[in-house]
Design a protein around this motif. Structure first.
Motif, PDB file in Angstrom:
ATOM      1  N   GLN A  26       5.536  67.105  45.103  1.00 51.12           N
ATOM      2  CA  GLN A  26       6.295  67.425  46.431  1.00 51.12           C
ATOM      3  C   GLN A  26       5.148  67.117  47.685  1.00 51.12           C
ATOM      4  OE1 GLN A  26       7.051  71.520  45.437  1.00 51.12           O
ATOM      5  NE2 GLN A  26       9.435  70.840  44.882  1.00 51.12           N
ATOM      6  N   VAL A  27       5.247  66.304  48.530  1.00 50.26           N
ATOM      7  CA  VAL A  27       4.313  65.600  49.489  1.00 50.26           C
ATOM      8  C   VAL A  27       5.211  66.591  50.875  1.00 50.26           C
ATOM      9  CG1 VAL A  27       3.237  64.034  50.625  1.00 50.26           C
ATOM     10  CG2 VAL A  27       3.477  63.837  48.103  1.00 50.26           C
ATOM     11  N   PHE A  28       4.176  67.075  51.588  1.00 49.85           N
ATOM     12  CA  PHE A  28       4.620  67.848  52.744  1.00 49.85           C
ATOM     13  C   PHE A  28       3.655  66.914  53.738  1.00 49.85           C
ATOM     14  CE2 PHE A  28       5.203  71.055  49.666  1.00 49.85           C
ATOM     15  CZ  PHE A  28       6.459  71.676  49.994  1.00 49.85           C
ATOM     16  N   SER A  29       4.736  66.586  54.721  1.00 53.53           N
ATOM     17  CA  SER A  29       4.317  65.550  55.821  1.00 53.53           C
ATOM     18  C   SER A  29       4.663  65.960  56.965  1.00 53.53           C
ATOM     19  CB  SER A  29       4.190  64.193  55.469  1.00 53.53           C
ATOM     20  OG  SER A  29       5.783  63.784  55.080  1.00 53.53           O
ATOM     21  N   VAL A  30       4.062  65.342  58.042  1.00 55.53           N
ATOM     22  CA  VAL A  30       4.486  65.493  59.525  1.00 55.53           C
ATOM     23  C   VAL A  30       4.729  63.985  60.072  1.00 55.53           C
ATOM     24  CG1 VAL A  30       2.280  66.071  60.427  1.00 55.53           C
ATOM     25  CG2 VAL A  30       4.358  66.887  61.703  1.00 55.53           C
ATOM     26  N   LEU A 100      -4.351  70.228  61.761  1.00 53.39           N
ATOM     27  CA  LEU A 100      -5.213  69.250  61.659  1.00 53.39           C
ATOM     28  C   LEU A 100      -4.888  67.955  61.619  1.00 53.39           C
ATOM     29  CD1 LEU A 100      -7.945  70.598  59.049  1.00 53.39           C
ATOM     30  CD2 LEU A 100      -8.320  70.084  61.373  1.00 53.39           C
ATOM     31  N   VAL A 101      -3.525  67.561  61.034  1.00 48.14           N
ATOM     32  CA  VAL A 101      -2.868  66.492  60.981  1.00 48.14           C
ATOM     33  C   VAL A 101      -2.325  66.044  62.246  1.00 48.14           C
ATOM     34  CG1 VAL A 101      -1.074  65.197  59.634  1.00 48.14           C
ATOM     35  CG2 VAL A 101      -2.711  66.369  58.627  1.00 48.14           C
ATOM     36  N   VAL A 102      -1.566  66.989  62.771  1.00 47.03           N
ATOM     37  CA  VAL A 102      -1.017  66.894  63.981  1.00 47.03           C
ATOM     38  C   VAL A 102      -1.841  66.576  65.211  1.00 47.03           C
ATOM     39  CG1 VAL A 102       0.288  68.126  65.878  1.00 47.03           C
ATOM     40  CG2 VAL A 102       1.007  68.304  63.654  1.00 47.03           C
ATOM     41  N   ARG A 103      -2.784  67.194  65.260  1.00 42.64           N
ATOM     42  CA  ARG A 103      -3.949  66.647  66.248  1.00 42.64           C
ATOM     43  C   ARG A 103      -4.444  65.461  66.125  1.00 42.64           C
ATOM     44  NH1 ARG A 103      -4.858  70.991  69.213  1.00 42.64           N
ATOM     45  NH2 ARG A 103      -4.451  73.080  68.412  1.00 42.64           N
ATOM     46  N   ARG A 104      -4.351  64.485  65.068  1.00 42.76           N
ATOM     47  CA  ARG A 104      -4.560  63.208  65.102  1.00 42.76           C
ATOM     48  C   ARG A 104      -3.580  62.255  65.388  1.00 42.76           C
ATOM     49  NH1 ARG A 104      -8.657  61.891  60.459  1.00 42.76           N
ATOM     50  NH2 ARG A 104      -8.784  60.217  61.870  1.00 42.76           N
ATOM     51  N   VAL A 111       4.009  66.520  70.779  1.00 46.59           N
ATOM     52  CA  VAL A 111       5.077  67.264  71.589  1.00 46.59           C
ATOM     53  C   VAL A 111       5.836  68.064  70.457  1.00 46.59           C
ATOM     54  CG1 VAL A 111       6.973  67.387  73.245  1.00 46.59           C
ATOM     55  CG2 VAL A 111       5.015  65.796  73.442  1.00 46.59           C
ATOM     56  N   GLY A 112       5.757  69.276  70.702  1.00 48.36           N
ATOM     57  CA  GLY A 112       6.556  70.186  69.771  1.00 48.36           C
ATOM     58  C   GLY A 112       6.101  70.525  68.547  1.00 48.36           C
ATOM     59  N   LEU A 113       5.048  69.953  68.112  1.00 46.20           N
ATOM     60  CA  LEU A 113       4.363  70.217  66.696  1.00 46.20           C
ATOM     61  C   LEU A 113       3.036  70.929  66.817  1.00 46.20           C
ATOM     62  CD1 LEU A 113       4.768  66.662  65.414  1.00 46.20           C
ATOM     63  CD2 LEU A 113       6.195  68.290  65.402  1.00 46.20           C
ATOM     64  N   LEU A 114       2.466  71.172  67.879  1.00 46.66           N
ATOM     65  CA  LEU A 114       1.502  72.133  68.060  1.00 46.66           C
ATOM     66  C   LEU A 114       1.609  73.561  68.036  1.00 46.66           C
ATOM     67  CD1 LEU A 114      -0.708  70.139  70.998  1.00 46.66           C
ATOM     68  CD2 LEU A 114      -1.246  70.328  68.554  1.00 46.66           C
ATOM     69  N   LEU A 115       0.750  74.175  67.412  1.00 45.54           N
ATOM     70  CA  LEU A 115       1.019  75.782  67.479  1.00 45.54           C
ATOM     71  C   LEU A 115      -0.266  76.234  67.873  1.00 45.54           C
ATOM     72  CD1 LEU A 115       1.593  75.925  63.453  1.00 45.54           C
ATOM     73  CD2 LEU A 115       3.470  76.401  65.514  1.00 45.54           C
ATOM     74  N   ASP A 116      -0.218  77.533  68.329  1.00 47.99           N
ATOM     75  CA  ASP A 116      -1.388  78.429  68.778  1.00 47.99           C
ATOM     76  C   ASP A 116      -1.930  79.032  67.923  1.00 47.99           C
ATOM     77  OD1 ASP A 116      -0.704  77.822  71.447  1.00 47.99           O
ATOM     78  OD2 ASP A 116       0.561  79.574  71.751  1.00 47.99           O
ATOM     79  N   LEU A 117      -3.284  78.434  67.634  1.00 42.71           N
ATOM     80  CA  LEU A 117      -3.952  79.155  66.349  1.00 42.71           C
ATOM     81  C   LEU A 117      -5.171  80.001  66.852  1.00 42.71           C
ATOM     82  CD1 LEU A 117      -4.045  75.995  64.062  1.00 42.71           C
ATOM     83  CD2 LEU A 117      -2.720  77.963  63.717  1.00 42.71           C
TER      84      LEU A 117
END
Length: 117
Positions: A26-30, A100-104, A111-117
């Motif tokens: 099961q591969v989770f991706s964005v 980490l993946v979203v920031r690349r 847009v809409g994928l970044l979270l406040d960490l």
């Protein structure tokens, strides 16, 4: 976390989707194809990306090892049936892997994928 909890947690992250690749993995991706976690990786394992600076620290911990084929990209692997991390720490690491993946991605894709960490 159980396998089902990991599955549900990963899918609740913004833009996350799951595909089945390489047999039963099961591969989770964005963003359609940018992986951030894999369940059933080479058996009953969980693999995901960690910060470059923390990679060696995590692989020194019992039960955590560099993920085969993905270690050069700073992925770690652990037993999916009994992860050596508590639920809170595992959740934070999975969320961080996603980010980490979203920031690349390009700014437009972020847009809409970044979270406040």
């Amino acid at each position: 976390m159980t396998r089902e909890e990991i599955f549900a947690f990963c899918l609740q992250l913004p833009g996350a989707r799951v595909d089945y690749k390489w047999g039963s993995n099961q591969v989770f991706s964005v963003a359609h194809n940018k992986m951030f976690a894999i369940v059933d990786f080479l058996g009953d394992n969980l693999a995901f990306k960690v910060d470059d600076a923390l990679f060696l620290g995590y692989t020194d911990r019992p039960g955590i090892r560099p993920a085969p084929y993905l270690a050069r990209a700073h992925w770690i692997s652990m037993s999916g049936s009994q992860p050596p991390l508590n639920d809170e720490e595992l959740g934070e690491l999975l969320k961080r892997s996603h980010q980490l993946v979203v920031r690349r991605l390009s700014r437009k894709q972020q847009v809409g994928l970044l979270l406040d960490l």
